[in-house]
Design a protein around this motif. Structure first.
Motif, PDB file in Angstrom:
ATOM      1  N   LEU A  30       0.876  -0.925   0.069  1.00  0.00           N
ATOM      2  CA  LEU A  30      -0.629  -0.167  -0.060  1.00  0.00           C
ATOM      3  C   LEU A  30       0.782   1.255   0.317  1.00  0.00           C
ATOM      4  O   LEU A  30       0.630   2.373  -1.060  1.00  0.00           O
ATOM      5  N   ALA A  31       1.732   1.271   0.783  1.00  0.00           N
ATOM      6  CA  ALA A  31       3.107   2.701   1.162  1.00  0.00           C
ATOM      7  C   ALA A  31       3.637   2.163  -0.385  1.00  0.00           C
ATOM      8  O   ALA A  31       4.143   3.784  -0.759  1.00  0.00           O
ATOM      9  N   ASP A  32       4.388   1.138  -0.704  1.00  0.00           N
ATOM     10  CA  ASP A  32       5.417   1.760  -1.715  1.00  0.00           C
ATOM     11  C   ASP A  32       4.858   1.588  -3.176  1.00  0.00           C
ATOM     12  O   ASP A  32       5.821   1.738  -3.549  1.00  0.00           O
ATOM     13  N   ARG A  33       3.287   0.923  -3.196  1.00  0.00           N
ATOM     14  CA  ARG A  33       3.495   0.835  -4.943  1.00  0.00           C
ATOM     15  C   ARG A  33       2.128   1.846  -4.958  1.00  0.00           C
ATOM     16  O   ARG A  33       1.801   2.184  -6.272  1.00  0.00           O
ATOM     17  N   ILE A  34       1.212   1.117  -4.509  1.00  0.00           N
ATOM     18  CA  ILE A  34      -0.294   2.085  -5.190  1.00  0.00           C
ATOM     19  C   ILE A  34      -0.110   3.123  -4.530  1.00  0.00           C
ATOM     20  O   ILE A  34      -0.259   4.166  -5.126  1.00  0.00           O
ATOM     21  N   ALA A  35      -0.141   4.164  -3.208  1.00  0.00           N
ATOM     22  CA  ALA A  35       0.064   4.966  -3.236  1.00  0.00           C
ATOM     23  C   ALA A  35       1.122   6.063  -4.425  1.00  0.00           C
ATOM     24  O   ALA A  35       0.319   6.841  -4.307  1.00  0.00           O
ATOM     25  N   PRO A  36       2.577   5.371  -4.478  1.00  0.00           N
ATOM     26  CA  PRO A  36       3.114   6.046  -5.547  1.00  0.00           C
ATOM     27  C   PRO A  36       3.013   6.521  -6.769  1.00  0.00           C
ATOM     28  O   PRO A  36       3.033   7.102  -7.680  1.00  0.00           O
ATOM     29  N   ALA A  37       1.550   5.335  -6.666  1.00  0.00           N
ATOM     30  CA  ALA A  37       1.358   5.195  -8.443  1.00  0.00           C
ATOM     31  C   ALA A  37       0.527   5.597  -9.055  1.00  0.00           C
ATOM     32  O   ALA A  37       0.302   6.885  -9.723  1.00  0.00           O
ATOM     33  N   ARG A  38      -0.245   6.365  -7.421  1.00  0.00           N
ATOM     34  CA  ARG A  38      -1.614   7.043  -7.556  1.00  0.00           C
ATOM     35  C   ARG A  38      -0.840   8.625  -7.820  1.00  0.00           C
ATOM     36  O   ARG A  38      -1.716   9.528  -8.946  1.00  0.00           O
ATOM     37  N   THR A  39      -0.033   8.256  -7.421  1.00  0.00           N
ATOM     38  CA  THR A  39       0.384   9.758  -7.292  1.00  0.00           C
ATOM     39  C   THR A  39       1.111  10.003  -8.758  1.00  0.00           C
ATOM     40  O   THR A  39       1.114  11.350  -9.685  1.00  0.00           O
ATOM     41  N   ALA A  40       2.339   9.478  -9.327  1.00  0.00           N
ATOM     42  CA  ALA A  40       2.845   9.242  -9.987  1.00  0.00           C
ATOM     43  C   ALA A  40       1.658   9.642 -11.550  1.00  0.00           C
ATOM     44  O   ALA A  40       2.111  10.265 -12.178  1.00  0.00           O
ATOM     45  N   VAL A  41       0.487   8.902 -11.237  1.00  0.00           N
ATOM     46  CA  VAL A  41      -0.716   9.335 -12.424  1.00  0.00           C
ATOM     47  C   VAL A  41      -1.520  10.733 -12.426  1.00  0.00           C
ATOM     48  O   VAL A  41      -1.601  11.721 -13.552  1.00  0.00           O
ATOM     49  N   GLY A  42      -0.710  11.302 -11.375  1.00  0.00           N
ATOM     50  CA  GLY A  42      -1.814  12.849 -11.280  1.00  0.00           C
ATOM     51  C   GLY A  42      -0.308  13.735 -12.032  1.00  0.00           C
ATOM     52  O   GLY A  42      -1.069  14.378 -12.500  1.00  0.00           O
ATOM     53  N   GLU A  43       0.574  13.038 -11.537  1.00  0.00           N
ATOM     54  CA  GLU A  43       1.543  13.500 -12.409  1.00  0.00           C
ATOM     55  C   GLU A  43       1.557  13.721 -13.937  1.00  0.00           C
ATOM     56  O   GLU A  43       1.939  14.504 -14.420  1.00  0.00           O
ATOM     57  N   LEU A  44       1.348  12.434 -14.765  1.00  0.00           N
ATOM     58  CA  LEU A  44       1.332  12.020 -15.438  1.00  0.00           C
ATOM     59  C   LEU A  44       0.769  13.041 -16.476  1.00  0.00           C
ATOM     60  O   LEU A  44       1.070  13.703 -17.681  1.00  0.00           O
ATOM     61  N   ASP A  45      -0.479  13.312 -15.727  1.00  0.00           N
ATOM     62  CA  ASP A  45      -2.043  13.950 -16.377  1.00  0.00           C
ATOM     63  C   ASP A  45      -1.770  15.329 -16.420  1.00  0.00           C
ATOM     64  O   ASP A  45      -1.547  15.888 -16.582  1.00  0.00           O
ATOM     65  N   SER A  46      -1.065  15.502 -15.378  1.00  0.00           N
ATOM     66  CA  SER A  46      -0.504  16.795 -14.899  1.00  0.00           C
ATOM     67  C   SER A  46       0.040  17.919 -16.398  1.00  0.00           C
ATOM     68  O   SER A  46       0.435  18.743 -16.579  1.00  0.00           O
ATOM     69  N   GLU A  47       1.429  16.463 -17.329  1.00  0.00           N
ATOM     70  CA  GLU A  47       2.324  16.335 -17.366  1.00  0.00           C
ATOM     71  C   GLU A  47       1.307  17.233 -18.882  1.00  0.00           C
ATOM     72  O   GLU A  47       2.141  17.895 -19.681  1.00  0.00           O
ATOM     73  N   LEU A  48       0.564  16.040 -18.947  1.00  0.00           N
ATOM     74  CA  LEU A  48      -0.006  16.162 -20.474  1.00  0.00           C
ATOM     75  C   LEU A  48      -0.623  17.053 -20.414  1.00  0.00           C
ATOM     76  O   LEU A  48      -0.594  17.842 -21.624  1.00  0.00           O
ATOM     77  N   VAL A  49      -1.142  18.013 -19.633  1.00  0.00           N
ATOM     78  CA  VAL A  49      -2.520  19.161 -19.846  1.00  0.00           C
ATOM     79  C   VAL A  49      -1.550  19.990 -19.968  1.00  0.00           C
ATOM     80  O   VAL A  49      -1.139  21.485 -20.544  1.00  0.00           O
ATOM     81  N   SER A  50      -0.080  20.533 -19.192  1.00  0.00           N
ATOM     82  CA  SER A  50       1.008  21.412 -19.581  1.00  0.00           C
ATOM     83  C   SER A  50       1.346  21.479 -20.744  1.00  0.00           C
ATOM     84  O   SER A  50       2.211  22.425 -21.244  1.00  0.00           O
ATOM     85  N   GLN A  51       1.339  19.935 -20.855  1.00  0.00           N
ATOM     86  CA  GLN A  51       2.199  19.566 -22.898  1.00  0.00           C
ATOM     87  C   GLN A  51       0.761  20.512 -24.164  1.00  0.00           C
ATOM     88  O   GLN A  51       1.421  21.648 -24.944  1.00  0.00           O
ATOM     89  N   ARG A  52      -0.242  20.248 -23.743  1.00  0.00           N
ATOM     90  CA  ARG A  52      -1.356  20.675 -24.534  1.00  0.00           C
ATOM     91  C   ARG A  52      -1.350  22.078 -24.075  1.00  0.00           C
ATOM     92  O   ARG A  52      -1.277  22.918 -25.465  1.00  0.00           O
ATOM     93  N   ALA A  53      -1.183  23.056 -23.110  1.00  0.00           N
ATOM     94  CA  ALA A  53      -1.797  24.430 -22.994  1.00  0.00           C
ATOM     95  C   ALA A  53       0.049  25.054 -23.794  1.00  0.00           C
ATOM     96  O   ALA A  53      -0.141  25.856 -24.435  1.00  0.00           O
ATOM     97  N   ALA A  54       0.324  24.484 -23.628  1.00  0.00           N
ATOM     98  CA  ALA A  54       2.129  24.408 -24.517  1.00  0.00           C
ATOM     99  C   ALA A  54       1.889  24.562 -25.704  1.00  0.00           C
ATOM    100  O   ALA A  54       2.727  25.663 -26.182  1.00  0.00           O
ATOM    101  N   VAL A  55       1.281  23.017 -26.223  1.00  0.00           N
ATOM    102  CA  VAL A  55       1.454  23.755 -28.065  1.00  0.00           C
ATOM    103  C   VAL A  55       0.257  24.239 -27.891  1.00  0.00           C
ATOM    104  O   VAL A  55       0.649  25.465 -29.186  1.00  0.00           O
TER     105      VAL A  55
END
Length: 510
Positions: A30-55
């Motif tokens: 729970l602490a080492d995989r699921i929670a970091p994975a959920r955080t990483a999904v949020g980071e990836l979504d933010s990166e894609l939104v940032s890419q769209r705005a920048a383009v």
């Protein structure tokens, strides 16, 4: 009991370890995989939104800083994807959603982002660029929807993991409570069993041993209880039986010793009677033989030839020597029996008395006697005077004809007592006869060479041993003869106990 407790400890330890391991595994997942994975999904979504705005900003304005922002987020996207794949390696459903989102992101990059950048760089009409951006809205929304689904799946997995963690913790707590209860129950059962099978037999054994220790040696010990206690009781019974046998043998030996003591007392009485006879009845015939031989020589001496007078001389000399032997034997037997006045004796005084008794022989031989300061010892003054007189007399008697006799007495304080040496420069003694010289009536020289009966050193040895010391010849000394003897120190006086002072009473005003 020990095997049962050991089995419970091993079983409880295994169950506890398994529960702890399972709880730790669920918590780590729970602490080492699921929670970091959920955080990483949020980071990836933010990166894609940032890419769209920048383009879109770059397509409208053409400023390079927007393009730089897009490139930076684009480079971070594969790293985040790779980290997500590692975190979701054990979650196949979530991993499939991630792969689908990754495919949608790639299609959006190829169909929308890159054409907009190239069109802006090529100076394409803004209306065409707006059309390209509009076509990519559906793809980007589908990509965002996929990320939302992935987040929802991770939330489900997180909730399931939390429920699993709660169950694991409950199982862990229940396991340890069960282990503790089993150990407590085992301890109670063990205490009862120890009380019944060990302590009670030990109490009975202790009562029997106390009876034997109190003097009832005929009380038999009966083995009871477990095998170890039964063996112990059997060993104690064997020891008791040996003690009884030893007491019986001791009683028998004591009776025999008392009988021997009675016989020894009778023998001593006989010896005392013999000493009386030797000092009175036996000496009277010897005196009569010597007297009548002398009268015979005086009255008929002119009628006897030389051979007859020689025979009469032999008879007189033999009777005289026999009388001396009887007197010396009588004095030897009286040591420790007649002379037993034990007290503190100043050895300097008895030494001077012995030297005064030998003053004639000392002056005749021209002897010189020197001594160290002598201590005070516990002993009989008469016997100690005889000891010094015999040792000094021998030193003067057995002098060397080539030099004046010199006698030196030294004293040393040792841990065992006082050590004395009497050293002379006379003819000396062969070390081969170091033991023979202390045997009664043993002589190393013919009777005509030196006077005496050969009992002097035997008397000295008996006097020293009566006082608790030892006498020996120093075999290493070659300048004459040197005798060593030891005497113990006087016992220190007992210190009387001081009476306790009464406690001062406090005055109470009337």
């Amino acid at each position: 009991m020990l095997l049962t407790m050991a089995a419970l400890v091993v079983l409880g330890g295994g169950l506890g370890a398994a529960a702890l391991t399972h709880t730790a595994a669920v918590s780590d997942r729970l602490a080492d995989r699921i929670a970091p994975a959920r955080t990483a999904v949020g980071e990836l979504d933010s990166e894609l939104v940032s890419q769209r705005a920048a383009v879109f900003a770059y397509a409208l304005s053409g400023e390079d800083r927007y393009l730089a922002t897009y490139r930076q987020n684009l480079e971070a996207e594969p790293v985040t994807m790779a980290r997500l794949r590692d975190l979701l390696a054990d979650e196949p459903a979530a991993l499939r959603d991630l792969e689908h989102a990754e495919a949608l992101a790639g299609r959006w990059h190829n169909d929308v982002a890159e054409p907009l950048i190239r069109g802006r760089q090529a100076g394409t009409d803004p209306a065409e660029l707006a059309a390209v951006a509009t076509r990519g809205l559906d793809t980007f929304e589908a990509l965002r929807a996929e990320f939302s689904a992935l987040v929802a799946r991770l939330d489900q997995i997180r909730d399931a993991s939390r429920a699993d963690l709660d169950r694991a913790r409950g199982l862990r707590d229940l396991t340890f409570v069960a282990i503790l209860a089993a150990l407590l129950l085992t301890s109670v059962v063990s205490s009862v069993l120890v009380r019944l099978t060990v302590l009670r037999p030990l109490e009975r054994l202790g009562e029997s041993v106390r009876q034997v220790a109190g003097g009832n040696f005929r009380h038999r010990l009966r083995p009871q209880g477990p095998a170890d206690i039964a063996r112990l009781a059997d060993d104690v019974e064997t020891m008791r039986q040996r003690m009884v046998d030893a007491l019986e043998r001791g009683q028998h030996d004591r009776d025999a010793l008392e009988q021997q003591a009675a016989e020894l007392r009778r023998s001593n009485e006989d010896l005392e009677q013999f000493a009386y006879v030797a000092s009175h009845d036996l000496q009277e015939p010897l005196r009569k033989v010597a007297s009548f031989c002398q009268m015979l020589q005086r009255r008929y001496g002119d009628q006897l030839d030389d051979r007859a007078r020689q025979y009469i001389g032999f008879a007189v000399d033999g009777a005289t020597r026999m009388q001396e032997l009887i007197n010396d034997l009588l004095a030897f037997s009286r040591i420790g029996r007649v002379y037993s006045d034990l007290r503190e004796v100043d050895l300097a005084e008895v030494f001077e008395q012995a030297a005064a008794n030998l003053s004639g022989a000392v002056e005749e031989a021209g002897a010189e006697i020197t001594r160290d300061p002598l201590p005070t010892v516990q002993g009989d003054p008469t016997l100690l005077t005889m000891l010094w007189q015999n040792l000094l007399g021998n030193a003067v008697k057995f002098r060397s004809p080539e030099r004046d006799p010199r006698v030196r007495v030294t004293v040393a304080d040792t841990p065992d007592g006082w050590s004395f040496t009497v050293e002379d420069n006379g003819i000396g003694i062969d070390p081969r006869y170091a033991e023979k010289i202390f045997v009664i009536f043993q002589r190393l020289h013919p009777r005509g060479s030196y006077p005496g009966t050969g009992i002097g050193l035997a008397v000295c040895k008996k006097i020293v041993e009566y006082h608790g010391g030892t006498l020996s010849l120093d075999e290493t000394y070659t300048g004459g003869a040197r005798f060593r003897f030891t005497l113990p120190r006087p016992a220190p006086p007992a210190v009387p106990e001081q009476p306790a002072e009464p406690a001062a009473e406090s005055a109470v005003p009337a």
